[in-house]
Structure formats: C-alpha cells, structure tokens
Scaffold this motif. Sequence first.
Motif, PDB file in Angstrom:
ATOM      1  N   ALA A 131     -52.281 -16.871  49.210  1.00 25.94           N
ATOM      2  CA  ALA A 131     -51.620 -16.874  47.906  1.00 25.94           C
ATOM      3  C   ALA A 131     -50.811 -18.154  47.734  1.00 25.94           C
ATOM      4  O   ALA A 131     -50.835 -18.777  46.667  1.00 25.94           O
ATOM      5  CB  ALA A 131     -50.721 -15.650  47.767  1.00 25.94           C
ATOM      6  N   TYR A 132     -50.105 -18.572  48.776  1.00 27.19           N
ATOM      7  CA  TYR A 132     -49.329 -19.813  48.701  1.00 27.19           C
ATOM      8  C   TYR A 132     -50.266 -21.009  48.553  1.00 27.19           C
ATOM      9  O   TYR A 132     -49.984 -21.922  47.788  1.00 27.19           O
ATOM     10  CB  TYR A 132     -48.469 -19.980  49.956  1.00 27.19           C
ATOM     11  CG  TYR A 132     -47.723 -21.284  49.977  1.00 27.19           C
ATOM     12  CD1 TYR A 132     -46.608 -21.479  49.180  1.00 27.19           C
ATOM     13  CD2 TYR A 132     -48.157 -22.340  50.776  1.00 27.19           C
ATOM     14  CE1 TYR A 132     -45.926 -22.680  49.176  1.00 27.19           C
ATOM     15  CE2 TYR A 132     -47.488 -23.549  50.786  1.00 27.19           C
ATOM     16  CZ  TYR A 132     -46.372 -23.704  49.992  1.00 27.19           C
ATOM     17  OH  TYR A 132     -45.705 -24.904  49.986  1.00 27.19           O
TER      18      TYR A 132
ATOM     19  N   LYS B 141     -51.423 -21.216  44.996  1.00 26.80           N
ATOM     20  CA  LYS B 141     -50.340 -21.690  44.135  1.00 26.80           C
ATOM     21  C   LYS B 141     -50.140 -23.190  44.322  1.00 26.80           C
ATOM     22  O   LYS B 141     -49.977 -23.937  43.360  1.00 26.80           O
ATOM     23  CB  LYS B 141     -49.042 -20.953  44.477  1.00 26.80           C
ATOM     24  CG  LYS B 141     -47.883 -21.310  43.568  1.00 26.80           C
ATOM     25  CD  LYS B 141     -46.609 -20.605  43.986  1.00 26.80           C
ATOM     26  CE  LYS B 141     -46.614 -19.212  43.428  1.00 26.80           C
ATOM     27  NZ  LYS B 141     -45.308 -18.534  43.630  1.00 26.80           N
TER      28      LYS B 141
ATOM     29  N   GLY C 116     -52.926 -25.120  42.647  1.00 25.40           N
ATOM     30  CA  GLY C 116     -52.707 -25.166  41.204  1.00 25.40           C
ATOM     31  C   GLY C 116     -51.686 -26.229  40.836  1.00 25.40           C
ATOM     32  O   GLY C 116     -51.866 -26.967  39.861  1.00 25.40           O
ATOM     33  N   TYR C 117     -50.612 -26.320  41.616  1.00 26.08           N
ATOM     34  CA  TYR C 117     -49.590 -27.336  41.370  1.00 26.08           C
ATOM     35  C   TYR C 117     -50.172 -28.737  41.517  1.00 26.08           C
ATOM     36  O   TYR C 117     -49.938 -29.609  40.689  1.00 26.08           O
ATOM     37  CB  TYR C 117     -48.426 -27.144  42.351  1.00 26.08           C
ATOM     38  CG  TYR C 117     -47.444 -28.282  42.353  1.00 26.08           C
ATOM     39  CD1 TYR C 117     -46.517 -28.417  41.327  1.00 26.08           C
ATOM     40  CD2 TYR C 117     -47.451 -29.230  43.374  1.00 26.08           C
ATOM     41  CE1 TYR C 117     -45.616 -29.465  41.317  1.00 26.08           C
ATOM     42  CE2 TYR C 117     -46.561 -30.279  43.372  1.00 26.08           C
ATOM     43  CZ  TYR C 117     -45.639 -30.394  42.342  1.00 26.08           C
ATOM     44  OH  TYR C 117     -44.765 -31.442  42.343  1.00 26.08           O
TER      45      TYR C 117
END
Length: 72
Positions: free
Chosen positions: A24-25, A28, A31-32
């Motif tokens: 999950a990290y 994320k 995406g960043y």
Amino acid sequence: MQSEITVALITLIGSILGSVCSVAYGIKFLGYRMEQLEKKVDSHNKIVEQIFVLEEKIKTANHRIRDLEKGS
C-alpha cells in the motif's frame, strides 16, 4: 506444541500485515512520483512551446532585417 503453533500464526499474521502495508505504501509512493513526473513534463512542454514561439519571432525579425538591408 501449542505454543509453537501460536507463535507461527502470530508470525504469519505479522508477515501478511507487513506485506500488505508495504505494498500500500509502495503504491502511494508510486502515485506521488508519477504526479511529480507529470509536473516536470508539463514544465518541459511549456518551455518547448515558448522556444518554438521565440524561434518563429527570430525568423520573422531576420526576414525584416534582410528586407531593410536590401532596401538601403
């Protein structure tokens, strides 16, 4: 024997939770990074467009200078 199974189950649950959290990290973070890359690409595209406009203006100015020099 019961304590070993309990420890193994706790370890398994911890490993699964750790893997899920890291995925999950990672998503994320990816995406960043994609957002940052998109910003850089947009900036680059704006600069390319500005250079194109400047090149056209320079061509026009050079033609006008040549025309003025021919007229003298």
